[in-house]
Every structure is written in structure tokens, then in C-alpha cells.
Design an enzyme around this catalytic site. Structure first.
Site, short mmCIF file in Angstrom:
data_model
loop_
_atom_site.label_atom_id
_atom_site.label_comp_id
_atom_site.label_asym_id
_atom_site.label_seq_id
_atom_site.Cartn_x
_atom_site.Cartn_y
_atom_site.Cartn_z
N VAL A 8 0.84 -1.19 0.08
CA VAL A 8 0.01 -0.08 0.08
C VAL A 8 0.94 1.13 0.07
O VAL A 8 1.80 1.25 0.59
CB VAL A 8 -1.21 0.07 0.99
N SER A 9 0.41 2.25 -0.65
CA SER A 9 1.03 3.46 -0.90
C SER A 9 0.25 4.63 -0.18
O SER A 9 -1.11 4.10 0.07
CB SER A 9 1.45 3.97 -2.14
N THR A 10 0.61 5.50 0.46
CA THR A 10 -0.37 6.39 1.04
C THR A 10 -1.32 7.03 0.15
O THR A 10 -2.63 7.11 0.42
CB THR A 10 0.51 8.01 1.29
N ASP A 12 -2.80 5.30 -2.59
CA ASP A 12 -3.69 4.19 -2.70
C ASP A 12 -4.53 4.03 -1.66
O ASP A 12 -5.67 3.82 -1.90
CB ASP A 12 -3.01 2.95 -3.04
N GLN A 13 -4.13 4.17 -0.27
CA GLN A 13 -4.97 4.40 1.05
C GLN A 13 -5.82 5.23 0.84
O GLN A 13 -7.21 4.83 1.02
CB GLN A 13 -4.01 4.03 2.00
#
Length: 490
Positions: A8-10, A12-13
Site C-alpha cells: 500500500v502507498s499513501t 492508494d490508501q
């Protein structure tokens, strides 16, 4: 052993809710549903899917090479990577080790149809990321065209007005900035000396620490302090998971934003002239006193002449040091014209300094020799040229403000306003440069000459150097054979 990989990247989250917890649960349930237990988790938290350099992914690839993993479960292909090429590389790497890859959101087998669908899914993911980046960039530029600051860079001297996306002057810090400009313009201090003086007086920055040399340098050189701020002067390009490269954008792509001014435009320009003068006269690591250092120009190409020393070995005794003035293009390839250095030969320091000083003493005692050495053109009206340029600058600035107002009132579209602003910024940049150059020439022309008594009575190097710095003449020298020539120019 079976594995699940989650990432997860910031972004995407925040955008899709791809939380690590949900991905892990979904991958575990997927493996258990097909009767696979003994699950090892590989988790990359906060890593972009654009690059393959990720700690957990590296560990997974090593375990695959060692034959530990039999099945790899991933929530969706874009968790593996957002780059289609990278997706195919990892998928092929997994299959070559004899392991199998499976996705929660779909079954992409090794058949031509499955591989085609897998590729299509990766292409769509990459397209989606590009569209998001493009929309974000367009939104940022639209905000800038409305005269707003995109993000708070916390510059010294300003506070942040979040509601209006604008900097507002911090009264206490603005006094420090004005003091910095005073030390530079009126005392001739450079950034290092100003920083030391501020520390001595106990003046600190936003973090309650003394202002660094870099901070002082930025305060003296950034246009924002006289009210003209530019956005999109640079762009940051990711070159890896934790590496970035900053590149300069062409001036026509900059977006100007007017902010509250702490100093006047005239003060800022005076500071730039003083900074250039300080650079020119900086002693740096010179171990020898050069009388004409920073004051000498090549009469052949017009560039500055630099001073340097050259040791010569001798059979008997210690090495002898020879000192020369030389055209800078001869000593540095950076200043060559089309790869060709100047043909001016090096001039012995002592001979040239004696000749120049004797010439000045002669001029001070006899005006009959004046025209022999001084070439001047008194018919040039610099003030008139500067006034005309300022008038043109004001008209262009009004046109730019009107263009921005029309955009805010939806009278013109974003493409038109960007094109107009590019052309206006180009012309304004040229005018600013012309004004700066003409102002420098005018100041030198109007500078009070040193009195004849000063030239005749001084004896020490420091006294002579001080006299030369006050002169309103430029000194040119050239040597093409065994002898050299020089002249003074008003």
C-alpha cells in the site's frame, strides 16, 4: 510454504481504501479457500508500485529463488506493480521458479487469453495512474493561475493564510530580513558574515536556531521578498523508491504569483549587484596578494581575467613561484567559446600591476594623458533607456494582471492564459535583465572618482587596493607577444 504479498502507498490508501489489513485478510481467505495453508506474509507499507525496489518484495523474490515458496497470493495485479513491464517481469520470474501466482480479484492463468487479460489489467492500471497525475498537475496549475500558493514552503519572513492559500508577512521576521538587506547593501556583507552577525546578536529563525548561511543566501536572492513569487520553477522526478531528481523548468512555464513584499524591488536589485561584487572580489584560497584581482578584463574577448600562481622547478634551490593574470577562458573550459579558448597570453602579475598603478599616478598628476588611456562614450543616456524599460515593464505587468483577472472571471480558458503568460514572462525576464545591466553600468559611470591625492600618497597594498575599488574605470589588458598592453575604460 505459501506466500501472500501486500502493498500500500499513501495515495492508494486514501483513494481506494487498499488497507494492508483488508488485503492480508482477502489473500489469506483466498489461499484457505483453495486449501493452501502455511502462509508467510510479505508486507510493503508505504512503497510506490512504480518501482521494484521494495524490502518485502526483495525478500519474496529471494525466497522464490531458493524454492521455499509454492504459491503467491496477491490481491490485484496493481499491488504487484503499477508498471505493466514490471508486472510481467515479476510474473515470469515467479513462474520460472516453479511457483504459481494467484490473484484475489481474478484468475489469470498462463494461457494466451489469461496473459492477455493480465496485460490489459496492467495497462489500465498504468493509464489510471497517469490520468491521476495529469489531473493533479492540472488542478495545481489552475490554482496557481488564480494567484494562490499551492503549498506552504514555510519561508522565513512569512506566515501561512490557509483559507486564502497565501503568504502573509510576519512582522518580527520581516524586520530581520530588512536588517539582512541593510548589512548586504550598505555594509557589503556576504551571506556568511551576515549569518555570523545575526548569531552574535542572538537573532534566530523559525526553529529557534541561528539563521544558516544557506537561509541568508535564499533571503537575499529569492524574488518573493520583493513581492514576485514564481511557481513551477522546478519539477521533482522520482528515479527510485527513495531517490528523486530535481530539474529546472524553462522560464516560460513558470507561473507568477504576487505576494506581500517585505523589501522594495530596488533594494533587491541592489543586493544582487552587491552579491555579484562580493563574488568577484572574494579572496577564496588566494595565498598571494593580487592588486587587480576581480578588476581586470581581457581586451581580446572581454571576459574576466583570473589570477593564479605556477611553480617552476629549479635544479639548485627550492622551486620558484611565478604569478600571472590570465583570461578565464584560457584556464577553464566552462568559459570557452565553441570549445576555443582565448588567444591572449598570460601576463606577469608584477609587471602589469606596476604599469597600471604608474598609469593612474600619471593621470592623477597630468590631465594631458587622460585621452590616451581612457576610452569613454559620454553620449549614452542610460537614464532614458532605463526609464523606457520601466515604462514597458509596467505595461506588461498590467497586461499580465488583466490576463489573470480574465481567467478568474472565466473569460478565457486555461490554455490561452498559459500561452499568454509564457510570452509575457519571457519579455518581462528580458526587460529585468536589461534594466539590471544598464543600472550597473550607470552606477559605475556616475561613481565619484578617487582624488589625485589618494593615488599619489598611498603606499601599502591595502591602501592601493582600496583606491582601485573606488575607481569608476574598468581595466582591460592583453598580451599577444612578448609585451602586453592595457587601457582604462569609463
Amino acid at each position: 510454504m505459501n506466500a501472500l504479498y501486500v502493498r500500500v502507498s499513501t495515495d492508494d490508501q486514501a483513494r481506494k481504501g487498499y488497507s494492508l489489513k483488508d488485503q492480508i485478510a482477502a489473500c489469506r481467505n483466498h489461499l484457505l479457500a483453495i486449501d493452501h495453508t502455511g502462509i508467510k506474509e510479505y508486507v510493503d507499507d508505504g512503497y510506490s508500485g512504480e518501482y521494484l525496489e521494495r524490502p518485502a518484495l526483495d525478500k519474496l523474490r529471494n525466497d522464490l529463488q531458493n524454492g521455499i515458496i509454492k504459491i503467491v497470493a496477491i490481491y490485484d495485479p496493481d499491488r504487484l506493480s503499477r508498471n505493466l513491464t514490471n508486472q510481467l517481469i515479476i510474473a515470469e520470474e515467479i513462474e520460472k521458479t516453479g511457483a504459481k501466482i494467484t490473484f484475489v480479484t481474478g484468475d489469470y492463468d498462463s494461457s494466451p487469453e489469461g496473459r492477455l487479460f493480465f496485460s490489459m489489467k496492467g495497462a489500465i492500471s498504468a493509464y489510471e495512474k497517469s490520468k491521476i497525475r495529469e489531473r493533479t498537475s492540472r488542478g495545481r496549475r489552475a490554482k496557481a493561475h488564480q494567484g494562490k500558493i499551492i503549498s506552504n514552503a514555510h519561508p522565513f519572513g512569512y506566515d501561512w493564510d490557509k483559507k486564502n492559500s497565501m503568504y502573509v508577512i510576519n512582522e518580527e521576521e520581516s524586520k530581520t530580513i530588512q536588517f539582512i538587506y541593510h548589512l548586504c547593501i550598505h555594509q557589503g556583507y556576504g551571506s556568511r558574515r551576515i549569518s555570523l552577525e545575526l548569531a552574535r546578536l542572538g537573532i534566530v529563525g523559525k526553529n529557534n536556531r541561528p539563521l544558516s548561511i544557506c537561509t541568508v543566501s535564499r533571503i537575499l536572492t529569492k524574488e518573493m521578498y520583493y513581492g514576485q513569487h514564481y511557481l513551477f520553477k522546478q519539477r521533482t522526478c522520482k528515479t527510485g523508491q527513495n531517490s528523486r531528481e530535481v530539474k529546472d523548468n524553462p522560464p516560460e512555464s513558470w507561473i507568477p504569483v504576487i505576494i506581500p513584499a517585505i523589501v522594495t524591488r530596488e533594494m533587491w536589485e541592489s543586493a544582487q549587484l552587491q552579491i555579484q561584487q562580493n563574488k568577484k572580489l572574494a579572496t577564496r584560497n588566494n595565498k598571494h596578494n593580487y592588486l587587480l584581482r576581480g578588476l581586470l578584463h581581457c581586451a581580446l574577448c572581454g571576459r574576466s581575467m583570473t589570477a593564479y600562481s605556477r611553480p617552476a622547478k629549479r635544479k639548485n634551490g627550492s622551486d620558484k613561484i611565478y604569478y600571472y593574470y590570465s583570461c578565464i577562458s584560457k584556464e577553464s573550459n566552462t568559459y570557452t567559446a565553441n570549445g576555443t579558448s582565448c588567444q591572449c597570453r598570460r601576463i606577469p602579475v608584477e609587471d602589469l600591476e606596476q604599469a597600471v598603478w604608474q598609469c593612474l599616478v600619471t593621470l592623477a598628476t597630468s590631465k594631458d594623458h587622460l585621452q590616451e588611456y581612457i576610452r569613454t562614450n559620454a553620449n549614452i543616456s542610460y537614464s532614458e533607456q532605463i526609464t523606457n524599460l520601466h515604462t514597458r515593464q509596467i505595461k506588461l505587468q498590467k497586461k499580465k494582471n488583466n490576463t489573470l483577472r480574465w481567467y478568474q472571471e472565466n473569460l478565457i480558458d486555461s490554455e490561452t492564459v498559459e500561452r499568454e503568460l509564457r510570452n509575457l514572462n519571457k519579455e518581462l525576464a528580458t526587460i529585468r535583465l536589461d534594466i539590471s545591466e544598464l543600472t550597473t553600468i550607470q552606477e559605475k559611470t556616475n561613481q565619484l572618482a578617487t582624488s589625485p591625492t589618494d593615488l599619489i600618497t598611498v603606499k601599502t597594498f591595502a591602501e592601493k587596493r582600496n583606491v582601485l575599488l573606488k575607481l569608476s574605470y574598468r581595466i582591460f589588458a592583453v598580451r599577444l607577444n612578448d609585451s602586453f598592453e592595457f587601457y582604462l575604460e569609463k
